[in-house]
Scaffold this active site. Structure first.
Site, mmCIF file in Angstrom:
data_model
loop_
_atom_site.group_PDB
_atom_site.id
_atom_site.type_symbol
_atom_site.label_atom_id
_atom_site.label_comp_id
_atom_site.label_asym_id
_atom_site.label_seq_id
_atom_site.Cartn_x
_atom_site.Cartn_y
_atom_site.Cartn_z
ATOM 1 N N HIS A 65 42.014 -33.875 63.823
ATOM 2 C CA HIS A 65 42.957 -33.393 65.268
ATOM 3 C C HIS A 65 41.268 -32.449 66.059
ATOM 4 O O HIS A 65 40.719 -31.940 65.453
ATOM 5 C CB HIS A 65 43.388 -32.500 65.487
ATOM 6 C CG HIS A 65 44.824 -32.756 66.996
ATOM 7 N ND1 HIS A 65 44.025 -32.716 68.180
ATOM 8 C CD2 HIS A 65 45.156 -33.972 67.412
ATOM 9 C CE1 HIS A 65 45.047 -33.306 69.221
ATOM 10 N NE2 HIS A 65 45.416 -33.761 69.196
ATOM 11 N N ASP A 118 50.546 -38.159 63.846
ATOM 12 C CA ASP A 118 51.270 -39.511 63.920
ATOM 13 C C ASP A 118 51.539 -39.609 62.448
ATOM 14 O O ASP A 118 51.526 -40.971 62.278
ATOM 15 C CB ASP A 118 50.249 -40.246 63.759
ATOM 16 C CG ASP A 118 49.342 -40.433 65.204
ATOM 17 O OD1 ASP A 118 50.906 -40.509 66.066
ATOM 18 O OD2 ASP A 118 48.180 -40.914 66.022
HETATM 19 C C1 SDX Z 1 46.662 -38.724 68.342
HETATM 20 O O1 SDX Z 1 43.749 -35.569 71.700
HETATM 21 C C2 SDX Z 1 44.833 -35.892 71.033
HETATM 22 O O2 SDX Z 1 45.690 -35.258 71.673
HETATM 23 C C3 SDX Z 1 45.968 -36.984 70.453
HETATM 24 C C4 SDX Z 1 47.319 -36.498 70.113
HETATM 25 C C5 SDX Z 1 47.976 -36.777 71.275
HETATM 26 O O3 SDX Z 1 49.446 -36.710 71.240
HETATM 27 O O4 SDX Z 1 47.682 -37.419 72.282
HETATM 28 O O5 SDX Z 1 47.180 -35.580 69.637
HETATM 29 C C6 SDX Z 1 47.655 -37.749 69.181
HETATM 30 O O6 SDX Z 1 45.498 -39.700 69.017
HETATM 31 C C7 SDX Z 1 46.728 -38.176 66.886
HETATM 32 C C8 SDX Z 1 45.420 -38.906 66.254
HETATM 33 C C9 SDX Z 1 45.923 -39.486 65.535
HETATM 34 N N1 SDX Z 1 44.739 -40.138 64.863
HETATM 35 C C10 SDX Z 1 44.564 -40.578 63.414
HETATM 36 O O7 SDX Z 1 45.466 -39.628 62.288
HETATM 37 C C11 SDX Z 1 43.468 -41.117 63.056
HETATM 38 C C12 SDX Z 1 41.982 -40.425 61.975
HETATM 39 N N2 SDX Z 1 41.676 -39.032 62.139
HETATM 40 C C13 SDX Z 1 40.895 -39.471 63.403
HETATM 41 O O8 SDX Z 1 39.685 -40.292 62.765
HETATM 42 C C14 SDX Z 1 40.301 -38.231 63.683
HETATM 43 O O9 SDX Z 1 40.276 -36.289 63.135
HETATM 44 C C15 SDX Z 1 40.117 -37.625 65.195
HETATM 45 C C16 SDX Z 1 39.975 -39.665 66.008
HETATM 46 C C17 SDX Z 1 41.799 -37.386 64.918
HETATM 47 C C18 SDX Z 1 39.558 -36.522 65.866
HETATM 48 O O10 SDX Z 1 38.533 -37.036 65.405
HETATM 49 P P1 SDX Z 1 36.661 -36.217 66.094
HETATM 50 O O11 SDX Z 1 37.502 -34.905 66.730
HETATM 51 O O12 SDX Z 1 35.939 -37.169 67.020
HETATM 52 O O13 SDX Z 1 36.217 -35.183 64.274
HETATM 53 P P2 SDX Z 1 35.584 -36.887 64.191
HETATM 54 O O14 SDX Z 1 36.284 -38.305 63.809
HETATM 55 O O15 SDX Z 1 33.982 -36.032 64.490
HETATM 56 O O16 SDX Z 1 35.325 -35.696 62.301
HETATM 57 C C19 SDX Z 1 34.936 -34.802 62.214
HETATM 58 C C20 SDX Z 1 34.932 -34.011 60.700
HETATM 59 C C21 SDX Z 1 34.280 -36.094 60.088
HETATM 60 O O17 SDX Z 1 33.594 -34.684 58.377
HETATM 61 P P3 SDX Z 1 31.819 -34.640 58.842
HETATM 62 O O18 SDX Z 1 31.351 -36.065 59.043
HETATM 63 O O19 SDX Z 1 31.671 -33.270 59.991
HETATM 64 O O20 SDX Z 1 31.745 -33.875 57.158
HETATM 65 O O21 SDX Z 1 36.514 -34.654 60.077
HETATM 66 C C22 SDX Z 1 35.785 -35.804 59.203
HETATM 67 C C23 SDX Z 1 35.109 -36.545 59.773
HETATM 68 O O22 SDX Z 1 34.888 -37.194 59.248
HETATM 69 N N3 SDX Z 1 37.489 -35.927 59.805
HETATM 70 C C24 SDX Z 1 38.267 -36.594 58.903
HETATM 71 C C25 SDX Z 1 39.176 -36.977 59.071
HETATM 72 N N4 SDX Z 1 39.019 -36.823 60.259
HETATM 73 C C26 SDX Z 1 38.433 -36.252 60.463
HETATM 74 N N5 SDX Z 1 38.529 -36.671 57.117
HETATM 75 C C27 SDX Z 1 39.321 -38.006 56.921
HETATM 76 N N6 SDX Z 1 40.152 -38.489 57.359
HETATM 77 C C28 SDX Z 1 40.624 -38.082 58.643
HETATM 78 N N7 SDX Z 1 41.635 -38.161 58.904
#
Ligand code: SDX
Length: 379
Positions: free
Chosen positions: A262, A316
């Protein structure tokens, strides 16, 4: 004017000022109008919480009764909306259907009086009332059935489950569903709410505001993740033994594990904790779900491997297991999220109108200048 550095995804950059909700991502706290989401989940209802979010205070008894009455009496869809829906392909995604229906409402209520409190109230009532009916109608129509009419003797959540399944739900199931709606109702400036704000800031109509937010919520990085979680548990993992190799494979390939991570929370999302408890209560009452153990193991392994990066279960992750037990089809999980989040979008719409200025950020240009126009034959 101070010029800020560019941050991808506007990370950490305030896009607005708001008194609607508050998240402390380090401590895992979420409040709506200063009240903890745990307390609202336990003591409030979705409609009472919606009133709180939109008008800023808990309603008095008669205010709530009037709000519930108005919503109850605006649940039906115009026959032309139903006729329009008949033309939708049954294989289309329900979020696309919902976005089209929300936008179509603007055709029927085209008067735009954004400074008239009666207009604001009518739009709030119509959208909260009709969106669940649209979701349920699409579900029945794509199966070749006529949609069924809402029942005035059922409350908001029981009526939705009734319209969806054609069976009056058990009161406990309706209560659990209502808590889910409360939990998803609002979450500061997430992507879909930001989308709603940008659209609202042009002073367009509220139906366009909600339609643009629905389109944004649909993506798998946002609300669409709840559907993907079930696909992952069922099709990509399938057994407890596969959990660890699956997580290791995702980490190696830098693939996102759905339902985790998140932008704001660096600990477990408080909504995920409540949803997990709700899932357990449902399994106790209606029988176990074979994928729950896989989910728990997945959470354990992700925490072990990625907890140091602040990656934990988000809202989620467990919601789909709850919805599945309530008999909701997988591709309706995100529309259900939209039913609930409509309250938050409308609260932000109303707040934005109170002190509106059109969103018009700047950019950092990375292209070149003064390029010649190359004739077609020389390209
Ligand atoms: C919702 O924003 C809100 O409030 C949203 C929400 C709401 O109520 O409205 O809470 C609802 O949208 C929940 C999120 C649902 N999405 C997912 O579950 C999809 C999987 N999660 C992600 O793709 C991700 O964590 C996000 C989109 C939720 C957040 O993205 P960010 O903040 O842009 O983080 P990032 O993608 O840049 O990741 C940062 C690091 C990376 O590693 P490094 O490159 O720094 O080494 O964290 C890692 C990412 O690879 N990472 C994950 C991960 N999420 C982040 N690695 C593996 N699995 C994951 N799910």
């Amino acid at each position: 004017m101070t010029v800020c550095e560019y941050r991808a995804g506007l990370e950490g950059i305030p896009a607005t000022q708001s008194s609607i909700s508050f998240v402390d991502g380090q401590r895992g706290l979420l409040e709506y109008r200063g009240i903890s989401v745990e307390e609202l989940a336990e003591k409030s209802t979705f409609l009472e919480t919606s009133y709180l979010l939109i008008w800023g205070e808990l309603p008095k008894k008669e205010e709530l009764e009037l709000f519930e009455y108005e919503i109850c009496h605006h649940r039906r869809l115009k026959y032309r909306i139903r006729d329009m829906m008949k033309c939708f392909p049954e294989g289309g995604h329900p979020m696309d259907a919902l976005q089209a229906c929300a936008a179509a409402l603007g055709l029927f209520y085209s008067r735009r009086a954004l400074d008239d409190p009666a207009y604001i109230r009518a739009a709030v009532v119509r959208l909260l009332a009709k969106i669940p009916t649209m979701v349920a109608a699409f579900q029945l129509m794509r199966k070749g059935n006529d949609p069924i009419q809402p029942r005035d003797d059922l409350d908001y959540s029981a009526n939705f489950l009734y319209m969806l399944t054609e069976t009056e739900p058990d009161p406990f199931a309706a209560h659990v569903f209502d808590v889910c709606l409360t939990l998803h109702a609002e979450h500061t400036i997430n992507a879909s709410t930001f989308s709603a704000l940008v659209t609202a800031s042009t002073l367009t109509d509220p139906y366009a505001v909600v339609a643009s937010a629905v389109g944004t919520l649909a993506g798998p990085l946002h609300g669409g993740a709840n559907e993907e979680v079930i696909t992952m548990l069922e099709d990509e993992i399938g057994t407890i033994e596969n959990v660890r190799p699956y997580v290791e494979h995702c980490i190696e390939k830098k693939a996102k594990i759905m339902g985790f991570g998140h932008r704001v929370y660096k600990v477990k999302d408080p909504r995920a904790t409540i949803l997990q408890q709700l899932a357990e209560q449902l399994f106790e009452k209606y029988g176990e779900d074979q994928f729950y153990d896989i989910a728990v193991e997945l959470e354990r392994v992700v925490q072990e491997k990625l907890g140091h990066k602040g990656i934990y279960a988000n809202v989620d992750f467990y919601s789909g297991l709850v919805y599945r037990k309530l008999g909701i089809p997988t591709d309706l999980f995100t529309p259900v999220f939209a039913i609930s989040r409509t309250a938050g979008w409308l609260a932000h719409w109303k707040e934005q109108l109170g002190e509106n200025r059109i969103f018009r950020p700047t950019q950092i240009y990375t292209g070149t200048h003064g390029n010649p126009y190359i004739p077609m034959e020389k390209r």
